[in-house]
Scaffold this motif. Structure first.
Motif, PDB file in Angstrom:
ATOM      1  N   MET A   1       0.850  -2.650 -17.940  1.00  0.00           N
ATOM      2  CA  MET A   1       1.594  -1.478 -18.349  1.00  0.00           C
ATOM      3  C   MET A   1       2.360  -0.907 -17.167  1.00  0.00           C
ATOM      4  O   MET A   1       1.928  -1.007 -16.024  1.00  0.00           O
ATOM      5  CB  MET A   1       0.667  -0.413 -18.931  1.00  0.00           C
ATOM      6  N   SER A   2       3.501  -0.336 -17.468  1.00  0.00           N
ATOM      7  CA  SER A   2       4.296   0.345 -16.456  1.00  0.00           C
ATOM      8  C   SER A   2       4.219   1.839 -16.723  1.00  0.00           C
ATOM      9  O   SER A   2       4.691   2.301 -17.771  1.00  0.00           O
ATOM     10  CB  SER A   2       5.751  -0.108 -16.495  1.00  0.00           C
ATOM     11  N   PRO A   3       3.604   2.613 -15.823  1.00  0.00           N
ATOM     12  CA  PRO A   3       3.540   4.061 -16.022  1.00  0.00           C
ATOM     13  C   PRO A   3       4.914   4.692 -16.151  1.00  0.00           C
ATOM     14  O   PRO A   3       5.089   5.695 -16.833  1.00  0.00           O
ATOM     15  CB  PRO A   3       2.823   4.551 -14.750  1.00  0.00           C
ATOM     16  N   ASP A   4       5.915   4.111 -15.504  1.00  0.00           N
ATOM     17  CA  ASP A   4       7.272   4.642 -15.513  1.00  0.00           C
ATOM     18  C   ASP A   4       7.957   4.331 -16.837  1.00  0.00           C
ATOM     19  O   ASP A   4       7.948   3.200 -17.305  1.00  0.00           O
ATOM     20  CB  ASP A   4       8.064   4.030 -14.351  1.00  0.00           C
ATOM     21  N   GLN A   5       8.540   5.346 -17.438  1.00  0.00           N
ATOM     22  CA  GLN A   5       9.217   5.166 -18.717  1.00  0.00           C
ATOM     23  C   GLN A   5      10.423   4.250 -18.593  1.00  0.00           C
ATOM     24  O   GLN A   5      10.768   3.528 -19.525  1.00  0.00           O
ATOM     25  CB  GLN A   5       9.658   6.527 -19.258  1.00  0.00           C
TER      26      GLN A   5
ATOM     27  N   TYR B   1      11.234  -3.886 -14.821  1.00  0.00           N
ATOM     28  CA  TYR B   1      10.794  -5.253 -15.068  1.00  0.00           C
ATOM     29  C   TYR B   1      10.380  -5.990 -13.790  1.00  0.00           C
ATOM     30  O   TYR B   1      10.297  -7.208 -13.781  1.00  0.00           O
ATOM     31  CB  TYR B   1      11.877  -6.056 -15.810  1.00  0.00           C
ATOM     32  N   ARG B   2      10.154  -5.264 -12.716  1.00  0.00           N
ATOM     33  CA  ARG B   2       9.654  -5.891 -11.506  1.00  0.00           C
ATOM     34  C   ARG B   2       8.128  -5.926 -11.551  1.00  0.00           C
ATOM     35  O   ARG B   2       7.495  -4.937 -11.907  1.00  0.00           O
ATOM     36  CB  ARG B   2      10.139  -5.123 -10.268  1.00  0.00           C
ATOM     37  N   PRO B   3       7.529  -7.053 -11.194  1.00  0.00           N
ATOM     38  CA  PRO B   3       6.073  -7.205 -11.339  1.00  0.00           C
ATOM     39  C   PRO B   3       5.250  -6.101 -10.673  1.00  0.00           C
ATOM     40  O   PRO B   3       4.242  -5.672 -11.219  1.00  0.00           O
ATOM     41  CB  PRO B   3       5.803  -8.566 -10.672  1.00  0.00           C
ATOM     42  N   HIS B   4       5.682  -5.632  -9.496  1.00  0.00           N
ATOM     43  CA  HIS B   4       4.863  -4.639  -8.792  1.00  0.00           C
ATOM     44  C   HIS B   4       4.909  -3.269  -9.453  1.00  0.00           C
ATOM     45  O   HIS B   4       4.165  -2.371  -9.063  1.00  0.00           O
ATOM     46  CB  HIS B   4       5.307  -4.529  -7.328  1.00  0.00           C
ATOM     47  N   HIS B   5       5.762  -3.069 -10.443  1.00  0.00           N
ATOM     48  CA  HIS B   5       5.818  -1.793 -11.141  1.00  0.00           C
ATOM     49  C   HIS B   5       4.800  -1.725 -12.284  1.00  0.00           C
ATOM     50  O   HIS B   5       4.651  -0.672 -12.909  1.00  0.00           O
ATOM     51  CB  HIS B   5       7.227  -1.548 -11.692  1.00  0.00           C
TER      52      HIS B   5
ATOM     53  N   GLU C   1      -1.237  -7.556  -4.836  1.00  0.00           N
ATOM     54  CA  GLU C   1      -0.862  -8.974  -4.855  1.00  0.00           C
ATOM     55  C   GLU C   1      -1.403  -9.670  -6.107  1.00  0.00           C
ATOM     56  O   GLU C   1      -0.728 -10.516  -6.693  1.00  0.00           O
ATOM     57  CB  GLU C   1      -1.366  -9.657  -3.587  1.00  0.00           C
ATOM     58  N   TYR C   2      -2.625  -9.303  -6.502  1.00  0.00           N
ATOM     59  CA  TYR C   2      -3.215  -9.860  -7.724  1.00  0.00           C
ATOM     60  C   TYR C   2      -2.403  -9.430  -8.946  1.00  0.00           C
ATOM     61  O   TYR C   2      -2.091 -10.246  -9.825  1.00  0.00           O
ATOM     62  CB  TYR C   2      -4.661  -9.394  -7.859  1.00  0.00           C
ATOM     63  N   ASN C   3      -2.034  -8.142  -8.987  1.00  0.00           N
ATOM     64  CA  ASN C   3      -1.263  -7.633 -10.116  1.00  0.00           C
ATOM     65  C   ASN C   3       0.071  -8.362 -10.253  1.00  0.00           C
ATOM     66  O   ASN C   3       0.483  -8.727 -11.362  1.00  0.00           O
ATOM     67  CB  ASN C   3      -1.001  -6.133  -9.942  1.00  0.00           C
ATOM     68  N   ILE C   4       0.748  -8.562  -9.141  1.00  0.00           N
ATOM     69  CA  ILE C   4       2.040  -9.237  -9.167  1.00  0.00           C
ATOM     70  C   ILE C   4       1.896 -10.654  -9.714  1.00  0.00           C
ATOM     71  O   ILE C   4       2.692 -11.107 -10.547  1.00  0.00           O
ATOM     72  CB  ILE C   4       2.667  -9.259  -7.757  1.00  0.00           C
TER      73      ILE C   4
ATOM     74  N   VAL D   1       0.827  -1.210   0.000  1.00  0.00           N
ATOM     75  CA  VAL D   1       0.000   0.000   0.000  1.00  0.00           C
ATOM     76  C   VAL D   1       0.859   1.258   0.000  1.00  0.00           C
ATOM     77  O   VAL D   1       0.639   2.170  -0.803  1.00  0.00           O
ATOM     78  CB  VAL D   1      -0.953   0.007   1.221  1.00  0.00           C
ATOM     79  N   ILE D   2       1.842   1.301   0.885  1.00  0.00           N
ATOM     80  CA  ILE D   2       2.665   2.497   1.015  1.00  0.00           C
ATOM     81  C   ILE D   2       3.733   2.583  -0.070  1.00  0.00           C
ATOM     82  O   ILE D   2       3.885   3.607  -0.732  1.00  0.00           O
ATOM     83  CB  ILE D   2       3.351   2.539   2.407  1.00  0.00           C
ATOM     84  N   LYS D   3       4.451   1.491  -0.280  1.00  0.00           N
ATOM     85  CA  LYS D   3       5.580   1.524  -1.212  1.00  0.00           C
ATOM     86  C   LYS D   3       5.156   1.384  -2.661  1.00  0.00           C
ATOM     87  O   LYS D   3       5.495   2.205  -3.506  1.00  0.00           O
ATOM     88  CB  LYS D   3       6.576   0.421  -0.849  1.00  0.00           C
ATOM     89  N   TYR D   4       4.387   0.345  -2.970  1.00  0.00           N
ATOM     90  CA  TYR D   4       4.076   0.052  -4.362  1.00  0.00           C
ATOM     91  C   TYR D   4       2.922   0.883  -4.921  1.00  0.00           C
ATOM     92  O   TYR D   4       2.866   1.145  -6.113  1.00  0.00           O
ATOM     93  CB  TYR D   4       3.748  -1.433  -4.530  1.00  0.00           C
ATOM     94  N   ARG D   5       1.977   1.288  -4.078  1.00  0.00           N
ATOM     95  CA  ARG D   5       0.850   2.079  -4.572  1.00  0.00           C
ATOM     96  C   ARG D   5       0.997   3.566  -4.261  1.00  0.00           C
ATOM     97  O   ARG D   5       0.191   4.371  -4.654  1.00  0.00           O
ATOM     98  CB  ARG D   5      -0.476   1.558  -4.007  1.00  0.00           C
ATOM     99  N   GLY D   6       2.041   3.932  -3.540  1.00  0.00           N
ATOM    100  CA  GLY D   6       2.367   5.341  -3.382  1.00  0.00           C
ATOM    101  C   GLY D   6       1.518   6.140  -2.418  1.00  0.00           C
ATOM    102  O   GLY D   6       1.513   7.366  -2.470  1.00  0.00           O
TER     103      GLY D   6
END
Length: 261
Positions: free
Chosen positions: A96-100, A104-108, A66-69, A41-46
Motif C-alpha cells: 500500500m502507498s500511504p500517499d494518495q 508507482y515507485r517501489p520505495h513509496h 530494501e526488502y519492501n522494494i 532511512v532518511i529519505k524513504y522512511r522519513g
C-alpha cells in the motif's frame, strides 16, 4: 577531545569527513552513503534525524526498505480495490502507498504480511466510523452492509464536507506500529463522485481486511470470538445510537437480528 570512531568501518572520523550521530555513537558520511542509510532511512522512511536510533535500528530500517522494494518490484496482485492498495492472497501479503498521489515507485509502498495486521479503522474527519481486527467483530457502517449504508452512517453526524478520510492499520512492527491509507486529504463534498468513490474503496478494503483477520485467528480464539461477538456488537450498536450515528429503528432492527428474534 575524545576521538570519534565510526561504528560501521571502525575508523577514526576526521574533522573534514563528516558524520551522523546515532544513539550509540557515530557513523561517518562515506559509510552512511555506501550502506544506503541516507536514501533508505532518511529519505524513504522519513527519519529527519538518526539521533534517537541505534546502529542496529538503522540497519533494521535499511533492510526493511530494501526488502519492501524487492517485494513491490515482484508483486503479483490477486485483488486490487485501488492502485494505492493491492493484495496477494497467494503469498498472504499486501502493498500500500500511504500517499494518495501514487508515483508507482517501489520505495513509496509499504509491505504488510497478513499476519502482521492486528486492527484496522476507518477514520473520517478524525472520527472512527468503522473498525475491526483480531478477536473482535467488525463494527460501524459495515454492520449495515453495502457502500450506501456506510456512507449514510458516516455522514449522518458529519458535516457536508469531508476533509480527511483514511484507513488506519495497527500492525505488529516495532518500527512502524501504525500505517495510514489516505483516501481523501482535501475538502471534498460528501455528495460528490470523488467522495463516493473513496467510500467504495474503503468498503472494499475493509471487507477484505475482515476476511483476512478472521482467517488469522486460531481455532480456539475464533470460538471465543463467536461467543463474545453478539455482546460486542450490541455494545458497539449502543455506542453508535448514543452518538446519533444510527437511528433507533436501525438499532432495534439490528439488535433483533443479532439476538435471533
Amino acid at each position: 577531545m575524545a576521538k570519534k570512531i565510526c561504528l560501521v568501518c571502525g575508523k577514526e572520523i576526521g574533522a573534514l569527513t563528516g558524520k551522523y550521530k546515532c544513539k550509540d555513537g557515530y557513523i561517518c558520511k562515506p559509510c552512511f552513503k555506501e550502506k544506503g542509510y541516507f536514501q533508505n532511512v532518511i529519505k524513504y522512511r522519513g527519519f529527519r534525524s538518526t539521533d534517537n536510533l541505534t546502529l542496529k535500528e538503522i540497519e533494521a530500517v535499511n533492510a526493511d526498505v530494501e526488502y519492501n522494494i524487492d517485494v513491490v518490484e515482484n508483486f503479483k496482485a490477486t485483488y486490487v480495490p485501488d492502485i494505492q492498495i493491492q493484495f496477494d492472497d497467494n503469498n498472504s501479503m499486501l502493498i500500500m502507498s500511504p500517499d494518495q498521489h501514487v508515483s508507482y515507485r517501489p520505495h513509496h509502498f509499504v509491505v504488510l504480511r497478513y499476519d502482521q495486521i492486528v486492527d484496522y479503522e476507518l477514520l473520517q474527519n478524525g472520527s472512527s466510523i468503522a473498525s475491526g481486527g483480531l478477536g473482535r467483530a467488525a463494527v460501524g457502517g459495515m454492520l449495515f452492509g453495502g457502500v450506501g449504508a456506510i456512507v449514510g452512517a458516516s455522514t449522518r453526524k458529519q458535516h457536508s464536507v469531508c476533509s480527511d478520510l483514511q484507513i488506519k492499520f495497527t500492525v505488529r512492527n516495532y518500527g512502524l506500529p501504525s500505517v495510514y491509507l489516505h483516501l481523501i486529504t482535501t475538502d471534498t463534498k460528501t455528495n460528490s463522485i470523488l467522495y463516493k468513490n473513496a467510500m467504495t474503496t474503503a468498503q472494499n478494503v475493509l471487507s477484505k481486511l475482515e476476511l483476512i483477520t478472521k482467517n488469522q485467528q486460531p481455532e480456539d480464539t475464533q470460538e471465543i470470538s463467536i461467543t463474545n461477538s453478539v455482546a460486542d456488537k450490541l455494545r458497539e450498536l449502543k455506542s453508535l445510537l448514543d452518538e446519533d450515528i444510527i437511528t433507533r429503528e436501525e438499532f432495534d432492527q439490528k439488535k433483533k437480528q443479532l439476538l435471533g428474534l
